[in-house]
Design a protein around this motif. Structure first.
Motif, PDB file in Angstrom:
ATOM      1  N   ALA A   1       0.809  -1.186   0.074  1.00 20.89           N
ATOM      2  CA  ALA A   1       0.017   0.015   0.096  1.00 20.89           C
ATOM      3  C   ALA A   1       0.957   1.393  -0.080  1.00 20.89           C
ATOM      4  N   THR A   2       0.348   2.195  -0.733  1.00 20.94           N
ATOM      5  CA  THR A   2       1.280   3.315  -0.847  1.00 20.94           C
ATOM      6  C   THR A   2       0.750   4.557   0.049  1.00 20.94           C
ATOM      7  N   THR A   3      -0.477   4.533   0.307  1.00 22.58           N
ATOM      8  CA  THR A   3      -1.093   5.522   1.104  1.00 22.58           C
ATOM      9  C   THR A   3      -1.658   4.724   2.409  1.00 22.58           C
ATOM     10  N   LEU A   4      -1.271   5.240   3.607  1.00 22.23           N
ATOM     11  CA  LEU A   4      -1.759   4.580   4.948  1.00 22.23           C
ATOM     12  C   LEU A   4      -2.703   5.344   5.229  1.00 22.23           C
ATOM     13  N   VAL A   5      -3.686   4.668   6.390  1.00 23.03           N
ATOM     14  CA  VAL A   5      -4.710   5.212   6.798  1.00 23.03           C
ATOM     15  C   VAL A   5      -4.836   5.286   8.425  1.00 23.03           C
ATOM     16  N   ASN A   6      -5.548   5.801   9.142  1.00 21.75           N
ATOM     17  CA  ASN A   6      -5.690   5.737  10.482  1.00 21.75           C
ATOM     18  C   ASN A   6      -5.049   4.665  11.199  1.00 21.75           C
TER      19      ASN A   6
END
Length: 331
Positions: free
Chosen positions: A93-98
């Protein structure tokens, strides 16, 4: 299975789309579990894998985590306290989330190898203490354009070496250095991303550790080429050249390197004037794929199965193609 301390084998978990909290704490404290089930899901949900293998102290290998779009808390505490885990699963994954990687590998005291392709880590607590109390030395493989990783428990551990992922960026042959972002052909043990259409040419053996093929890009293995790798689920196309009868050829023994291939004109198997036979074990007769009435043993319904051999001939020269997911040993 929470606190099933004598559980040694996990059941299969084939779901590809998950629901909120579906595997939350599923094997929490299963201290005798040595192998994790495959986790093929690509659509995650909040808390779906949270604490799933928390303190599975005899777990030595982590399953692949292929999802590229994450959900809040999806991997929080997932492998916390897994003291025998040495290599993290590939994290594409390139964009992490909370809170997605919050304490994910905290306390994995032997962990010394991580591949993480994140380029955005601004989400709340997304990597908080994710690598606290891991091995003192190790290797962190990152995206080449990611320059904002902090040092320490909530970033890249102090004392670890950092290398950029080698990325195939220009359509062409695998063994051309200029087609790679590091201007070098990868060696055994390297981790790579295929971001352009790559071909492993005739007679060349590509040997890497982890490999991922970006969506919309292709990896082709020419007849006589070979790929050796350790990452399950890689999709590639293997080719086999057939010398036609009109060119002095004859019968060819073929086998599919991927799970199942349906014969079609597109993959070359049903192109031109061909014959395709398989051995029917029940009747001990070779059966032809052709459905014409002049064939005594026609059987147009079979597919090519990985591990089985078939007889093939064609009047003209052709290239057969087999596309699908490779095993972890490659093609």
């Amino acid at each position: 299975f929470n606190y099933c301390t004598n559980l040694t084998t996990a059941p299969a978990l084939p779901a590809t789309t998950l629901a909120d909290r579906c595997y939350y704490g599923m094997f929490d404290m299963c201290s005798s579990l040595t192998a994790a089930p495959e986790l093929p899901a690509t659509t995650l949900a909040e808390y779906c894998y949270m604490r799933m293998f928390n303190y599975c102290t005899n777990l030595t290998t982590a399953p692949a985590l292929p999802a590229t779009t994450l959900a809040n808390y999806c991997y929080k505490d997932m492998f916390k306290g897994c003291i025998h885990l040495t290599t993290a699963p590939w994290l594409p994954a390139t964009t992490l989330v909370n809170n997605c990687y919050y304490q994910m590998f905290s306390g994995c005291s032997k962990l010394n190898y991580v591949v993480c392709l994140a380029t955005s880590i601004s989400a709340s607590n997304c990597v908080k203490n994710w690598l606290s109390n891991v091995a003192g030395t190790g290797t962190f493989v990152k995206a080449s354009n990611m320059t904002s990783w902090p040092s320490g428990n909530s970033g890249i551990p102090s004392g670890w070496s950092v290398i950029n992922i080698n990325q195939f960026t220009t359509d062409g042959n695998w063994n051309v250095p200029g087609n790679w972002s590091n201007n070098a052909v990868p060696e055994a043990g390297n981790s790579v991303v295929i971001s352009a259409n790559a071909t492993i040419p005739i007679g060349y053996t590509a040997n890497v550790d982890y490999i991922i093929v970006d969506e919309g890009k292709t990896l082709t293995i020419a007849d006589g080429g070979q790929l050796i790798h350790n990452h399950a689920g890689v999709v590639a196309t293997g080719q086999q050249n057939i010398t036609g009868r009109n060119n002095g050829g004859g019968w060819n023994f073929i086998a599919s390197p991927v799970a199942t291939v349906a014969p079609s004109a597109a993959n070359g198997l049903l192109s031109g004037d061909y014959d395709l036979y398989y051995y029917h074990e029940g009747t001990h007769i070779w059966r032809n794929y052709k459905g014409s009435t002049d064939e005594n043993h026609a059987d147009p319904g079979f597919n090519l199965i990985n591990g089985k051999g078939y007889l093939y001939a064609n009047t003209g020269a052709t290239t057969l193609s087999f596309t699908g997911a490779l095993g972890t040993q490659g093609m």
